[in-house]
Design an enzyme around this catalytic site. Structure first.
Site, PDB file in Angstrom:
ATOM      1  N   THR A 656      -3.685   1.780  -5.816  1.00  0.00           N
ATOM      2  CA  THR A 656      -4.589   1.452  -6.921  1.00  0.00           C
ATOM      3  C   THR A 656      -5.918   2.184  -6.821  1.00  0.00           C
ATOM      4  O   THR A 656      -6.576   2.404  -7.842  1.00  0.00           O
ATOM      5  CB  THR A 656      -4.845  -0.063  -6.960  1.00  0.00           C
ATOM      6  OG1 THR A 656      -5.377  -0.492  -5.699  1.00  0.00           O
ATOM      7  CG2 THR A 656      -3.553  -0.818  -7.234  1.00  0.00           C
ATOM      8  N   CYS A 657      -6.339   2.553  -5.611  1.00  0.00           N
ATOM      9  CA  CYS A 657      -7.613   3.258  -5.487  1.00  0.00           C
ATOM     10  C   CYS A 657      -7.555   4.647  -6.113  1.00  0.00           C
ATOM     11  O   CYS A 657      -8.591   5.239  -6.433  1.00  0.00           O
ATOM     12  CB  CYS A 657      -8.002   3.384  -4.016  1.00  0.00           C
ATOM     13  SG  CYS A 657      -8.282   1.789  -3.212  1.00  0.00           S
ATOM     14  N   PHE A 658      -6.331   5.173  -6.273  1.00  0.00           N
ATOM     15  CA  PHE A 658      -6.175   6.511  -6.842  1.00  0.00           C
ATOM     16  C   PHE A 658      -5.368   6.497  -8.141  1.00  0.00           C
ATOM     17  O   PHE A 658      -4.971   7.549  -8.642  1.00  0.00           O
ATOM     18  CB  PHE A 658      -5.482   7.427  -5.824  1.00  0.00           C
ATOM     19  CG  PHE A 658      -6.217   7.520  -4.518  1.00  0.00           C
ATOM     20  CD1 PHE A 658      -7.367   8.278  -4.401  1.00  0.00           C
ATOM     21  CD2 PHE A 658      -5.766   6.826  -3.407  1.00  0.00           C
ATOM     22  CE1 PHE A 658      -8.048   8.361  -3.196  1.00  0.00           C
ATOM     23  CE2 PHE A 658      -6.443   6.903  -2.203  1.00  0.00           C
ATOM     24  CZ  PHE A 658      -7.588   7.665  -2.093  1.00  0.00           C
TER      25      PHE A 658
END
Length: 690
Positions: A656-658
């Protein structure tokens, strides 16, 4: 002819003024006032009563403890025979003042005990001597029989599925493995046989919500399945483990200085040590029972759960129009000020009345449109980063996190804003309205009382999460010269925070590394924003009974509060990058074509929203579309599908961070459809699907 028409009766000429927030920790500030000495004394007496009751109930194999008693003070103006309202254990009850009791005197009261608890305790006997009688049809109770699995000793608990619900059974003192025990559960289907024989089913390893058959409390347990289908319960050890340890928030309600505004204490406790009621009561009467909640939990579609929730709020919890309703008058150019003045003057009962809005100076009748507009405008202002109360998450600009330095932005009243927002969010859910702000994942977990794990650190701050995780593999962590502190940055000014007492003088060693990881997780997940989060939760539960929330997961809660997003599939496809095995062919790859066909033609609105949550961490879509999705470094990072081999992972994985998902190279569209659905539906369970 002259007719004289009497004026419409006025039930509330003016508000009673804003109710002050009461500090439960002894510290004022931020809009809170110190607790009055007489209120503190009553809360201490109540705490002693609860502690005694907990000690009596600590041994689940002993006979049922006497009903819990509560200490209340008879309000001024109340005489013997008159009724007055009190809030007990999060529920509103009506108490009749007994003879010989006067205003200002303390009175011990008891909540009505459920008869089913005694019936369940009586039925927990051995197979040779158990009670074969069934409960009456009016109680809709079903008796279940199960064989105690191998390895379970008297007093230990084991988990299994009964009536499609995960239940927690404690082995009685006189029972050994191989013998049968019986217990009762409320059910909605009265056509079941008198006794149901249960067999063990595979339960995935992980944290699961169960119903304790001893007292009908809902509790989290960590199941471990060793292949023998014993489904035993894993006891959380004292040493912190980043893979297995989990904590849930525990909110203890306390009486406030103003009866309209209770206060409370918030803490993180081991997930298996917290429990909540499985029914909803009002005025001492049960209005929603466990059987109904269990039946709603079985609903597979989010829309069905949401409809059930709204029906309960509308038909059973809402105060009838004839019993009182609220008309809130506000000035558009003083929207937030007037709204806070009005909402913070209301009691929890007022929060469940029907509201009508009037914007002063405007000719409009609130038939629902003004109400929707009010919720939208108020929440937009509160979640605006310029307000200083909330900040965008480092990993997703659409997900907001509480600003630890909110006191600097609003030193006099920042906690009032959070209590107000909690009430607005709860009222929006109660009335079927939506709010204009998406929050980071762990805040939805806190509302639900879901377990918080070390992995939850990754979404708000991936770099710090990775740096903490890397310490585990170091041979000599002492070489890092770390201590038990964290460096906060408040508007450009650094401030060192001790994570434990004398943290700046305590070095991190191999021996105390688990404690260092534990206190870091607790600090980032709660401690750094505990005052703000406490008021947010108190405001929310001024409206919503917690047992009703048990039917939702944290992804569904976000959809319920913020609404299903309008997702433009064509815009999503246009602004998608492809990596790995998809980099060469891109959108022409056969697996990619299957993926978009499934998403655009077969997925409904809920499944698309869940896919968006799975891949980006939130169901929010930027106002300018998918072309401006950001990563955790604040830079534009489009949605990405990365092709991987199936021997790396059988199921799609998310980063989710990317804004990226790893998609295995499936050989058929059916396989892709099945694995993708499992991935997006299991991402909220906490179970490992590898």
């Amino acid at each position: 002819l002259q007719l004289t028409v009497p004026p419409e009766p006025l039930t509330r000429a003016q508000m009673g003024g804003m109710a002050a927030l009461t500090s439960a920790t002894g510290e004022g500030g931020g809009g809170q006032v110190r607790m009055l000495s007489e209120v503190l004394q009553r809360n201490n007496e109540q705490q002693e009563i609860e502690r005694d009751n907990n000690l009596r109930n600590s041994n689940s194999t002993s006979p049922p403890a006497p009903p819990t008693t509560y200490m209340v003070t008879v309000p001024q103006g109340i005489r013997p025979g008159m009724q007055f309202a009190v809030d007990v254990a999060g529920q509103r009850m009506m108490v009749t003042c007994p003879a010989g009791v006067q205003a200002g005197m303390n009175l011990r009261i008891q909540t009505p005990e459920q008869q089913q608890q005694q019936q369940q305790q009586q039925s927990m006997n051995s197979s040779g001597g158990m009670n074969s009688s069934t409960t009456s049809s009016s109680t809709s109770m079903q008796m279940f029989e199960v064989i105690v699995p191998a390895g379970v000793m008297p007093g230990q608990s084991f988990s299994l599925l009964a009536n499609s619900q995960r239940v927690l059974v404690t082995c009685p003192p006189n029972i050994r493995p191989g013998q049968a025990v019986r217990f009762n559960l409320p059910i909605a289907d009265k056509s079941s046989p008198p006794i149901k024989q249960l067999e063990y089913e595979d339960i995935p390893d992980g944290w699961a919500r169960t119903i304790r058959v001893t007292d009908m409390k809902i509790q989290w347990v960590k199941t471990k399945n060793d292949g023998d289908k014993d489904n035993s319960v894993d006891t959380q050890t004292s040493s912190f483990d980043i893979k297995n340890s989990a904590y849930t928030r525990k909110l203890r309600f306390l009486e406030g200085n103003d009866p309209r505004m209770r206060t409370g204490l918030l803490d993180l406790v081991p997930a298996n040590q917290s429990s909540i009621d499985s029914c909803v009561q009002r005025n001492g009467k049960q209005i929603v029972g466990y059987a109904e909640i269990a039946a709603a939990h079985d609903k597979k579609k989010f829309e069905d759960k949401a409809e059930w929730f709204q029906t309960i709020c509308r038909d059973r919890l809402r105060i009838d129009w004839s019993e009182g309703h609220m008309k809130i008058k506000i000035r558009r150019d003083h929207l937030l000020h007037d709204s806070i003045e009005a909402v913070m003057s209301l009691s929890p009962t007022d929060m469940r009345k029907i509201w009508r809005f009037e914007f002063l100076g405007e000719v409009a009748i609130d038939a629902g449109g003004l109400q929707r507009e009010w919720f939208q405008l108020v929440t937009e202002q509160l979640f605006d980063p310029d307000m200083g109360l909330w900040l965008p998450s480092a990993s997703n600009q659409m997900a907001m996190r509480i600003n630890p330095a909110s006191e600097i932005s609003c030193p006099e009243d920042h906690l009032i804003y959070f209590r107000f927002l909690g009430r607005v969010m709860g009222k929006a859910m109660f009335d079927g309205q939506i709010v204009a702000g998406h929050m980071v994942r762990h805040l939805y977990k806190h509302i639900l009382g879901w377990p918080i794990t070390f992995e939850d650190l990754e979404i708000p701050d991936e770099s710090y999460y990775n740096s903490l995780k890397s310490l585990i593999d170091l041979e000599n962590v002492e070489d890092m010269c770390l201590d038990f502190t964290f460096l906060e940055n408040d508007l450009g000014e650094n401030r060192s925070v001790d994570l434990i007492e004398n943290g700046s003088r305590t070095d991190v060693t191999k021996e105390n590394l688990p404690l260092f990881l534990e206190v870091n997780m607790k600090y980032h997940m709660m401690e750094r924003v505990k005052p703000q989060l406490t008021e947010l939760l108190l405001g929310f539960f001024d409206v919503i009974p917690e047992p009703l929330l048990t039917v939702f997961d944290f992804q569904e809660l976000e959809l319920l509060m913020c609404g299903l997003p309008k997702i433009d599939i064509d815009d999503w496809k246009r602004h998608t990058d492809y990596q790995g095995y998809f980099e060469q062919k891109g959108s022409d790859d056969r697996v990619i074509q299957w993926f978009w066909e499934i998403v655009s033609e077969e997925f409904d609105h809920e499944q698309r929203a869940r896919l968006l949550q799975f891949s980006t961490g939130t169901s929010g879509v930027p106002s300018r579309g998918f072309s401006v999705l950001q990563s955790n470094d604040g830079k534009i990072r489009k949605f990405c599908i990365n092709g991987i081999k199936k021997d790396i992972s059988l199921y799609p994985r998310s980063h989710t961070c990317f804004n990226r998902i790893d998609l295995p190279m499936y050989s058929s569209k059916n396989e892709l459809r099945e694995k993708l659905r499992v991935a997006i539906e299991s991402s909220a369970t906490g179970f490992d699907i590898e």
